[in-house]
Design a protein around this motif. Structure first.
Motif, mmCIF file in Angstrom:
data_model
loop_
_atom_site.group_PDB
_atom_site.id
_atom_site.type_symbol
_atom_site.label_atom_id
_atom_site.label_comp_id
_atom_site.label_asym_id
_atom_site.label_seq_id
_atom_site.Cartn_x
_atom_site.Cartn_y
_atom_site.Cartn_z
ATOM 1 N N MET A 46 0.836 -1.160 0.000
ATOM 2 C CA MET A 46 0.000 0.000 0.000
ATOM 3 C C MET A 46 0.883 1.226 0.000
ATOM 4 O O MET A 46 1.858 1.305 0.737
ATOM 5 N N PHE A 47 0.517 2.157 -0.841
ATOM 6 C CA PHE A 47 1.207 3.434 -0.913
ATOM 7 C C PHE A 47 0.258 4.505 -0.386
ATOM 8 O O PHE A 47 -0.903 4.557 -0.787
ATOM 9 N N ILE A 48 0.748 5.329 0.524
ATOM 10 C CA ILE A 48 -0.070 6.388 1.111
ATOM 11 C C ILE A 48 0.630 7.717 0.876
ATOM 12 O O ILE A 48 1.857 7.821 1.039
ATOM 13 N N ALA A 49 -0.161 8.725 0.498
ATOM 14 C CA ALA A 49 0.397 10.060 0.264
ATOM 15 C C ALA A 49 -0.590 11.105 0.757
ATOM 16 O O ALA A 49 -1.802 10.884 0.772
ATOM 17 N N GLU A 50 -0.039 12.235 1.143
ATOM 18 C CA GLU A 50 -0.879 13.359 1.531
ATOM 19 C C GLU A 50 -0.973 14.308 0.344
ATOM 20 O O GLU A 50 0.044 14.709 -0.219
ATOM 21 N N THR A 51 -2.206 14.621 -0.031
ATOM 22 C CA THR A 51 -2.442 15.529 -1.148
ATOM 23 C C THR A 51 -3.270 16.711 -0.660
ATOM 24 O O THR A 51 -3.667 16.755 0.507
ATOM 25 N N GLU A 52 -3.547 17.634 -1.549
ATOM 26 C CA GLU A 52 -4.410 18.764 -1.194
ATOM 27 C C GLU A 52 -5.805 18.283 -0.800
ATOM 28 O O GLU A 52 -6.490 18.917 -0.007
ATOM 29 N N ALA A 53 -6.221 17.171 -1.357
ATOM 30 C CA ALA A 53 -7.546 16.609 -1.068
ATOM 31 C C ALA A 53 -7.561 15.806 0.230
ATOM 32 O O ALA A 53 -8.613 15.411 0.702
ATOM 33 N N GLY A 54 -6.399 15.541 0.808
ATOM 34 C CA GLY A 54 -6.308 14.740 2.025
ATOM 35 C C GLY A 54 -5.339 13.593 1.828
ATOM 36 O O GLY A 54 -4.525 13.598 0.909
ATOM 37 N N ILE A 55 -5.451 12.607 2.672
ATOM 38 C CA ILE A 55 -4.582 11.435 2.583
ATOM 39 C C ILE A 55 -5.233 10.420 1.651
ATOM 40 O O ILE A 55 -6.413 10.100 1.788
ATOM 41 N N VAL A 56 -4.457 9.934 0.705
ATOM 42 C CA VAL A 56 -4.971 8.949 -0.251
ATOM 43 C C VAL A 56 -4.053 7.724 -0.231
ATOM 44 O O VAL A 56 -2.870 7.821 0.073
ATOM 45 N N GLY A 57 -4.645 6.592 -0.533
ATOM 46 C CA GLY A 57 -3.883 5.354 -0.562
ATOM 47 C C GLY A 57 -4.120 4.598 -1.859
ATOM 48 O O GLY A 57 -5.153 4.755 -2.506
ATOM 49 N N TYR A 68 -0.718 -4.904 -5.886
ATOM 50 C CA TYR A 68 -0.736 -6.310 -5.493
ATOM 51 C C TYR A 68 -0.575 -7.208 -6.712
ATOM 52 O O TYR A 68 -0.785 -6.799 -7.851
ATOM 53 N N ASN A 69 -0.226 -8.438 -6.451
ATOM 54 C CA ASN A 69 -0.058 -9.435 -7.483
ATOM 55 C C ASN A 69 -1.424 -10.053 -7.784
ATOM 56 O O ASN A 69 -1.986 -10.770 -6.953
ATOM 57 N N SER A 70 -1.941 -9.787 -8.973
ATOM 58 C CA SER A 70 -3.276 -10.283 -9.331
ATOM 59 C C SER A 70 -3.291 -11.805 -9.548
ATOM 60 O O SER A 70 -4.363 -12.396 -9.645
ATOM 61 N N ASP A 71 -2.125 -12.431 -9.585
ATOM 62 C CA ASP A 71 -2.076 -13.894 -9.630
ATOM 63 C C ASP A 71 -2.392 -14.486 -8.253
ATOM 64 O O ASP A 71 -2.820 -15.622 -8.140
ATOM 65 N N LEU A 72 -2.166 -13.685 -7.214
ATOM 66 C CA LEU A 72 -2.389 -14.152 -5.843
ATOM 67 C C LEU A 72 -3.697 -13.652 -5.244
ATOM 68 O O LEU A 72 -4.302 -14.326 -4.414
ATOM 69 N N PHE A 73 -4.121 -12.449 -5.641
ATOM 70 C CA PHE A 73 -5.304 -11.823 -5.057
ATOM 71 C C PHE A 73 -6.217 -11.294 -6.150
ATOM 72 O O PHE A 73 -5.738 -10.772 -7.149
ATOM 73 N N ASP A 74 -7.532 -11.410 -5.920
ATOM 74 C CA ASP A 74 -8.471 -10.791 -6.852
ATOM 75 C C ASP A 74 -8.938 -9.456 -6.267
ATOM 76 O O ASP A 74 -8.662 -9.137 -5.108
ATOM 77 N N ALA A 75 -9.633 -8.680 -7.076
ATOM 78 C CA ALA A 75 -10.074 -7.351 -6.654
ATOM 79 C C ALA A 75 -10.989 -7.420 -5.433
ATOM 80 O O ALA A 75 -10.942 -6.536 -4.565
ATOM 81 N N LYS A 76 -11.790 -8.457 -5.340
ATOM 82 C CA LYS A 76 -12.697 -8.619 -4.193
ATOM 83 C C LYS A 76 -11.911 -8.784 -2.891
ATOM 84 O O LYS A 76 -12.265 -8.198 -1.863
ATOM 85 N N ALA A 77 -10.839 -9.553 -2.920
ATOM 86 C CA ALA A 77 -10.007 -9.752 -1.729
ATOM 87 C C ALA A 77 -9.334 -8.448 -1.313
ATOM 88 O O ALA A 77 -9.253 -8.128 -0.118
ATOM 89 N N ILE A 78 -8.879 -7.673 -2.277
ATOM 90 C CA ILE A 78 -8.226 -6.396 -1.969
ATOM 91 C C ILE A 78 -9.240 -5.403 -1.425
ATOM 92 O O ILE A 78 -8.942 -4.639 -0.501
#
Length: 71
Positions: free
Chosen positions: A1-12, A16-26
């Motif tokens: 996970m990458f987290i950054a502070e922007t003018e809009a607030g904190i975003v993440g 991930y490796n899509s061979d190991l995890f699907d979008a539902k798991a994430i």
């Protein structure tokens, strides 16, 4: 996970490796992370091992699944 502070607030952003995890798991992992952060903010003095990562609805679903398994 990458987290950054922007003018809009904190975003993440998840990377991930899509061979190991699907979008539902994430998405579920992301929801658990948000729940954890909300619990930290609501009670910053709580011990880390007492912080919840799952919602009340998920706790109830797990309890129901245990009852169903015993039957």
């Amino acid at each position: 996970m990458f987290i950054a502070e922007t003018e809009a607030g904190i975003v993440g952003k998840w990377q991930y490796n899509s061979d190991l995890f699907d979008a539902k798991a994430i998405a579920k992992l992301s929801n658990h992370y948000v729940t954890l952060l909300q619990n930290i903010v609501s009670d910053p003095d709580i011990r880390i091992n007492n912080l919840a990562m799952i919602t009340q609805v998920e706790k109830e679903q797990q309890a129901q699944a245990k009852v169903t398994q015993k039957q």
